[in-house]
Write a protein that holds these residues in place. Structure first.
Motif, short mmCIF file in Angstrom:
data_model
loop_
_atom_site.label_atom_id
_atom_site.label_comp_id
_atom_site.label_asym_id
_atom_site.label_seq_id
_atom_site.Cartn_x
_atom_site.Cartn_y
_atom_site.Cartn_z
N TYR A 146 0.86 -1.19 0.00
CA TYR A 146 0.00 0.00 0.00
C TYR A 146 0.89 1.23 0.00
O TYR A 146 1.73 1.38 0.90
CB TYR A 146 -0.88 0.03 1.25
N TYR A 147 0.72 2.09 -0.97
CA TYR A 147 1.52 3.32 -1.06
C TYR A 147 3.01 3.02 -0.98
O TYR A 147 3.75 3.67 -0.25
CB TYR A 147 1.09 4.34 0.00
N TYR A 148 3.43 1.97 -1.69
CA TYR A 148 4.83 1.55 -1.79
C TYR A 148 5.42 1.07 -0.47
O TYR A 148 6.63 1.09 -0.28
CB TYR A 148 5.70 2.68 -2.38
N GLU A 149 4.59 0.62 0.45
CA GLU A 149 5.05 0.16 1.76
C GLU A 149 4.31 -1.10 2.17
O GLU A 149 3.30 -1.46 1.57
CB GLU A 149 4.77 1.25 2.80
N GLU A 208 9.19 -1.78 -11.71
CA GLU A 208 10.40 -2.16 -10.97
C GLU A 208 10.49 -1.36 -9.68
O GLU A 208 10.29 -0.15 -9.67
CB GLU A 208 11.62 -1.88 -11.85
N GLY A 209 10.76 -2.02 -8.57
CA GLY A 209 11.00 -1.34 -7.31
C GLY A 209 9.78 -0.98 -6.50
O GLY A 209 9.91 -0.30 -5.47
N VAL A 266 9.69 -12.30 -2.97
CA VAL A 266 8.92 -12.50 -4.19
C VAL A 266 7.92 -11.36 -4.28
O VAL A 266 7.23 -11.07 -3.30
CB VAL A 266 8.18 -13.86 -4.20
N PHE A 267 7.84 -10.73 -5.44
CA PHE A 267 6.90 -9.63 -5.66
C PHE A 267 6.00 -9.97 -6.84
O PHE A 267 6.48 -10.37 -7.90
CB PHE A 267 7.65 -8.32 -5.94
N VAL A 321 10.43 -3.81 1.49
CA VAL A 321 11.57 -4.69 1.76
C VAL A 321 12.55 -3.97 2.68
O VAL A 321 13.06 -4.54 3.65
CB VAL A 321 12.25 -5.16 0.46
N GLY A 322 12.79 -2.69 2.41
CA GLY A 322 13.69 -1.90 3.26
C GLY A 322 13.19 -1.81 4.69
O GLY A 322 13.99 -1.88 5.64
N GLY A 323 11.90 -1.67 4.88
CA GLY A 323 11.33 -1.64 6.23
C GLY A 323 11.56 -2.94 6.97
O GLY A 323 11.92 -2.96 8.15
#
Length: 179
Positions: free
Chosen positions: A87-90, A126-127, A152-153, A133-135
């Motif tokens: 959600y919202y890149y997180e 991409e990304g 896996v994404f 993942v960083g969190g």
């Protein structure tokens, strides 16, 4: 050698795409001979961390809810798998809340070493999962024996069940089988 694997699905939606990733990972891990337990946060009562740090002295959180049992299962697992919608890149808020509530694991003699992240999002660039993942990597960094063992994404899946036939399902299954 059989491992104790805990799969935590953090989506609150029925028939969610990230939960399907969790299911196929678990299936692969079971087929490889591992002891697998899957937990869904969907019907769990998990309150926010109050930041009191009493858990570091008591060895468990002072808030009496479902996070206590889940944290104990995390402690005892050799492999932990988180499945989350993006959600919202997180990561989902409920996944972040569960990570916060597992603060009592810090400084404990936990068993886990390998941590995996499975995620799904409507956007397929991409990304998209990079911040999530960083969190998780930030949480893992607090546990010196633990490492991010794989991700896996699945991008381009929005509605419930849209992941059917997505290549990420095969990747999640194979990753589970390789545990």
């Amino acid at each position: 050698m059989s491992k104790k694997v805990l799969v935590i699905s953090t989506s609150l939606r029925s028939n969610s795409n990230s939960e399907e990733l969790a299911d196929v990972f678990a299936e692969g891990a079971k087929e490889a001979g591992n002891q697998v337990e899957k937990i869904s946060l969907r019907d769990k009562n998990i309150g926010f961390c109050k930041g009191c740090l009493a858990c570091l002295k008591a060895g468990k959180c002072v808030i009496r809810d479902d996070a206590l049992e889940i944290t104990q299962k995390m402690h005892d697992a050799e492999v932990i798998v988180f499945a989350t919608p993006i959600y919202y890149y997180e990561m989902s808020g409920q996944m972040k809340t569960m990570l916060d509530r597992a603060n009592s694991l810090y400084g404990s003699d936990y068993c886990f070493e390998d941590i995996y992240m499975l995620s799904a999002a409507a956007e397929d660039k991409e990304g998209v999962d990079k911040r999530a993942v960083g969190g998780l990597e930030g949480w893992i960094a607090c546990f010196e024996r633990a490492r991010l063992a794989g991700t896996v994404f699945a991008g381009g899946v929005d509605g419930a069940g849209e992941i059917t036939g997505h290549l990420a399902l095969k990747s999640a299954y194979e990753m589970g089988k390789a545990v």
